[in-house]
Motif scaffolding. Structure first.
Motif, PDB file in Angstrom:
ATOM      1  N   LYS A  27       2.292 -14.152  -7.690  1.00 54.73           N
ATOM      2  CA  LYS A  27       3.615 -14.455  -7.941  1.00 54.73           C
ATOM      3  C   LYS A  27       3.893 -15.404  -9.160  1.00 54.73           C
ATOM      4  N   ARG A  30       4.587 -13.004 -12.213  1.00 52.49           N
ATOM      5  CA  ARG A  30       5.824 -12.402 -12.008  1.00 52.49           C
ATOM      6  C   ARG A  30       6.812 -13.334 -12.556  1.00 52.49           C
ATOM      7  N   TYR A  38      -0.772  -2.902 -14.140  1.00 50.61           N
ATOM      8  CA  TYR A  38      -0.770  -2.642 -12.328  1.00 50.61           C
ATOM      9  C   TYR A  38      -1.644  -1.570 -11.989  1.00 50.61           C
ATOM     10  N   PHE A  42       0.668   3.656  -3.974  1.00 47.45           N
ATOM     11  CA  PHE A  42       1.881   3.253  -3.440  1.00 47.45           C
ATOM     12  C   PHE A  42       2.180   2.039  -3.465  1.00 47.45           C
ATOM     13  N   PRO A  44       0.830  -0.688  -5.689  1.00 47.55           N
ATOM     14  CA  PRO A  44       0.026  -1.169  -6.964  1.00 47.55           C
ATOM     15  C   PRO A  44      -0.108  -2.574  -6.746  1.00 47.55           C
TER      16      PRO A  44
ATOM     17  N   GLU B 307       6.380 -10.089  -4.073  1.00 52.62           N
ATOM     18  CA  GLU B 307       6.152  -8.608  -4.410  1.00 52.62           C
ATOM     19  C   GLU B 307       7.006  -7.338  -3.525  1.00 52.62           C
ATOM     20  N   LYS B 336       9.726  -2.671 -11.676  1.00 54.87           N
ATOM     21  CA  LYS B 336       8.803  -4.029 -11.442  1.00 54.87           C
ATOM     22  C   LYS B 336       7.839  -4.079 -10.526  1.00 54.87           C
ATOM     23  N   HIS B 337       7.261  -2.969  -9.946  1.00 57.98           N
ATOM     24  CA  HIS B 337       6.239  -2.815  -9.029  1.00 57.98           C
ATOM     25  C   HIS B 337       6.567  -3.848  -7.831  1.00 57.98           C
ATOM     26  N   ASN B 339       7.725  -3.912  -3.780  1.00 61.97           N
ATOM     27  CA  ASN B 339       7.662  -2.923  -2.758  1.00 61.97           C
ATOM     28  C   ASN B 339       9.048  -3.255  -2.152  1.00 61.97           C
ATOM     29  N   GLN B 359       7.932   4.514   0.779  1.00 62.51           N
ATOM     30  CA  GLN B 359       6.880   4.275   1.567  1.00 62.51           C
ATOM     31  C   GLN B 359       5.848   5.361   1.454  1.00 62.51           C
TER      32      GLN B 359
END
Lengths: 236, 622
Positions: A27, A30, A38, A42, A44, B307, B336-337, B339, B359
């Motif tokens: 975190k 980021r 990465y 699905f 990463p 994330e 930005k990767h 989810n 998904q």
């Protein structure tokens, strides 16, 4: 590009376990806006590896992790960006760009140095420090390791490289920390208290990892003879 | 260096010490000398649950945006620490300052579900605050309750000084200003409470008395002072695009239930399902501006480093600019990767397209909540989902590669028959059959489809058309679950269907608390004294202790659960004005019994009463 990050972990952060530290850094990376690499797929995840997990309750001023980035400005700027998003108890000490041929942090670890400081309490550590020399001079230093599979008899002798009283309140040690022969400071203290015939509970001392070392000549194997150890971020 | 309220020895001994040390990213530490009001904000459950709650994050950021206020977080110590704190007489503390809660000005407790009631007592007792509001001295924090359970606060009224009814953003400033003003004037606790009772949305239970008929039903209420309001009207934010939002939410060190950025896209729900309390008490529907939400998303992701991001609302598919918002998020998060975790969307071509983008189709599942097994019963509960829509959606999804379907139903709904229950198995079977009809053999991943059918037990809730309804007994519930299971076993595709059902014991208890009155408080206190705690955790729920406490306290469970209520019975919560009129709810209750559906707010206003708030979707707003 491979990056090695050295950080400290102290104060209340010693209660944060290894996996949670990894999440914390994912975190933080980021938040700091670092262009980290990465994995594919699905879900990463960041390419990140720690040198060695630090047990809950221990502090350190020599922790390491490696990441990979796609782009960056300077190591100094990355260090500052990371420090801006840290919490009290974690500080980025250095950021270095690794040459491509260097092994990852985890595989490189050969040894670690620790400082064990006496906390408040009425056990006779002061007089015990005088027995350290005799302890280390033993032919073998037996230690019984209890694992999930059962008990294992170990000889710590070869893995304790240095052991000395820093003052009458602290003990400093340099021990094997490689994946094949890792010695935890608590193991040394247990063996020592058995040798000295005094019960020293783990709560009696504060453990600070001072530095994590690699052995450039050993190439990932256990340290043989008197190879020169260098800190993980001193790699060229 | 940061101090901890707990010693190192304790912290290294308990499970997950990170629950108790604070210091998380974006947690707010102020100088105690610089603030006039210290507020302890508590979610009475374990840290990982409490940290996942958006409401607390909103209020935490609002309070801390005020210079003169310091808001800290408090959660229930887990059972291991609970024992140690009692043994060693350690007072419960705020995570930020690590200082005792009892030294603060307010203790706010959010009441999100009834089964947390014993945990309220744990929080008070560990804080060393007297459990009964009337026994608290001048120097004790003011204990204030908020959240959905305050729409019937009576079972726990004895334990609170105040309840805040409705959305917290509107009146807290006024309440805290009055607190500071009263203190400056040297006013007493009682004087503060009397003044607070004049603030909209604030309810001071100790100033009112509940009166009863001989048969035990409520005959009325008596108030202590003439100036007190007879009814307390809920507070709401009229413009949700222009209010507080936690752009820097606290980021926990340990994994919590909701470990992601949460975007609340709207409040309220247009649907009006007759069993659903949230669908009524949060009216009217108010959408948050899509541009504002996009900005929030970008800022919150940058401020937390999370994330994952998810949308929050009661019915996201009804948000008018959902496609635009999702398009933005897919683009922004893809780079930005990050989810995207989608809330349950209505299954159609649009949502399937979106889901396939964010998904892994092979790993994810579709969710339908028909709630009832037959069209007749779905009409009774006003759930506008038809079998045709479900089967069409399933076929589309199976063509798209999905092979897993989750179905949610309720057992024990008003007017339910054996035929309705059989309908659950039949519908599950038809979905499985749709898979075999839609997907040719050679294209079947793993060769099969997996239907997971779950049932919960219906619990009538205040401020719903079903507030008059009789609830089933535990035995009736279990019989219905057995019938459901039997019905599924008889189906042709039963091997593709897995059936789960909830515990019946805890549902019965929840039913008592939901529609309980002040006479329930002594049972809650007694159960807590006998060791009940963390009742929402099945491993800690002690049904036999609870039943014994009801018996010993002389409180009849059936009076609160199975009893038929007359149309004109006075309910414990009738003094609360949530905007929805009793007349509307009664009309809906009658329509339900006739199996007549009501159109949703979007289609045609039903005149529920929420229009008096003059905002959101209500026609009176424009």
């Amino acid at each position: 590009m491979k990056i090695r990050i050295k950080f400290s972990k102290y104060g209340t952060m010693k209660y944060i376990g290894h996996l949670d530290m990894m999440r914390f850094f994912q975190k933080a990376i980021r938040r700091a806006g670092i262009d980290v690499r990465y994995s594919e797929g699905f879900s990463p995840h960041q390419i990140m590896s720690f040198a060695a997990p630090l047990g809950v309750g221990m502090e350190s001023c020599g922790e390491y992790m490696d990441i990979e980035v796609l782009s960056m400005t300077t190591a100094q700027e990355m260090k500052e960006a990371l420090n801006r998003v840290m919490v009290e108890g974690v500080e980025i000490l250095s950021v270095s760009i690794l040459p491509d041929h260097v092994q990852n942090a985890m595989a490189s670890v050969a040894a670690a140095s620790y400082l064990l400081q006496k906390k408040e309490g009425d056990y006779p550590v002061d007089e015990l420090t005088g027995k350290l020399e005799a302890f280390l001079a033993q032919e073998t230093i037996p230690y019984t390791k209890e694992t999930k599979k059962g008990v294992k008899e170990l000889n710590l002798k070869e893995g304790i490289y240095e052991l000395e009283a820093e003052s009458n309140r602290a003990i400093r040690m340099l021990v094997n920390a490689s994946s094949s022969g890792n010695i935890k400071p608590g193991m040394v203290m247990d063996a020592f208290s058995a040798f000295a015939g005094v019960e020293i509970p783990p709560s009696a001392y504060r453990i600070i990892k001072l530095e994590t070392y690699m052995d450039p000549a050993a190439n990932g194997k256990d340290r043989q003879g008197s190879h020169k150890l260098i800190p993980l971020d001193a790699v060229q | 260096m940061r101090k901890t309220a707990l010693s190192e020895e304790i912290l290294l001994q308990v499970e997950k010490p990170a629950r108790y040390i604070g210091n998380e990213v974006n947690s707010v530490v102020k100088n105690r000398e610089d603030v006039a009001v210290r507020f302890a904000m508590c979610f009475p459950d374990v840290y990982e649950i409490g940290m996942s709650h958006l409401g607390i994050q909103i209020l935490y950021s609002m309070f801390n945006s005020w210079e003169d206020v310091w808001c800290e977080r408090v959660y229930s110590p887990w059972t291991d620490l609970d024992r140690i704190m009692r043994e060693q007489d350690i007072p419960l503390f705020g995570l930020e300052s690590q200082e005792p809660v009892k030294e603060m000005d307010f203790l706010g407790i959010t009441l999100q579900y009834e089964m947390c009631y014993t945990n309220i007592l744990q929080i008070l007792e560990l804080s060393q605050i007297p459990l009964q509001a009337t026994e608290r001295g001048e120097d004790m924090p003011v204990v204030i309750g908020g959240g959905p359970c305050t729409y019937n606060p009576e079972p726990i009224a004895d334990f609170f000084d105040l309840f805040y009814i409705g959305e917290g953003e509107t009146q807290y400033r006024r309440l805290l200003d009055w607190y500071v003003e009263n203190r400056k004037q040297g006013g007493t606790r009682q004087e503060f409470l009397r003044g607070a009772a004049q603030i909209p949305g604030i309810y001071v239970p100790q100033f009112y008395e509940e009166l009863y008929h001989e048969d035990g039903t409520i005959s009325g209420r008596r108030k202590l002072y003439e100036e007190l309001p007879d009814r307390v009207r809920k507070e709401i934010v009229t413009d949700v695009s222009d209010t507080y939002y936690p752009l820097k939410p606290v980021v926990p060190f340990i994994k919590v239930t909701q470990d992601r950025v949460v975007l609340e896209i709207q409040r309220g729900c247009i649907r009006g399902c007759r069993f659903c309390q949230a669908g009524q008490i949060y009216r009217p529907v108010r959408e948050r501006d899509a541009e504002v939400l996009k900005k929030y998303a970008v800022e919150m992701l940058a401020n937390t480093g999370h994330e994952e991001i998810s949308l929050s609302s009661l019915s996201s598919s009804d948000y008018s600019r959902l496609d635009e918002l999702l398009e933005f998020l897919i683009e922004e998060c893809g780079r930005k990767h990050i989810n995207i975790s989608l809330p349950s969307l209505r299954i159609d071509a649009f949502s399937l397209d979106v889901m396939s983008k964010v998904q892994d189709v092979k790993k994810s599942s579709l969710t339908f909540a028909p709630e009832a097994g037959s069209q007749r019963l779905r009409d009774v509960i006003n759930k506008g989902l038809t079998e045709e829509v479900i089967l069409k959606g399933s076929a589309l999804a199976f063509e798209g590669g999905w092979t897993r379907v989750k179905l949610y139903f309720m057992l024990g709904l008003p007017t339910e028959t054996e035929e309705d229950i059989r309908g659950i198995g039949e519908l599950s079977n038809k979905i499985a059959a749709t898979f075999f009809e839609t997907v040719p053999k050679d294209r079947r991943v793993n060769g099969k489809v997996q239907i997971v059918t779950s049932t919960s037990f219906f619990i009538p809730k205040p401020f719903t058309p079903f507030q008059w309804a009789s609830m089933c007994t535990k035995e009736e519930f279990l019989e219905k679950a057995y019938q459901t299971k039997k019905g599924i076993m008889e189906q042709l595709n039963q091997k593709s269907i897995k059936y789960n059902w909830h515990e019946a014991d805890v549902s019965v208890l929840e039913g008592v608390f939901a529609r309980g009155d002040r006479r329930i408080a002594k049972v809650i206190l007694e159960a807590y004294r006998r060791g009940c705690l963390f009742d929402s955790w099945s491993e800690y729920f002690k049904n036999d202790v609870w039943l014994q406490c009801f018996e010993d306290c002389g409180v009849d469970i059936g009076f609160y659960t199975t009893r038929e209520r007359a149309d004109d019975e006075i309910f414990p919560w009738d003094f609360i004005d949530c905007g929805i009129t009793r007349q509307f709810l009664l009309k809906e209750w009658k329509k339900a019994q006739e199996g007549v559906v009501s159109p949703n707010c979007q289609t045609q206003c039903q005149g529920c009463g929420a229009g008096t708030f003059q905002c959101g979707i209500c026609p009176t707003a424009s």
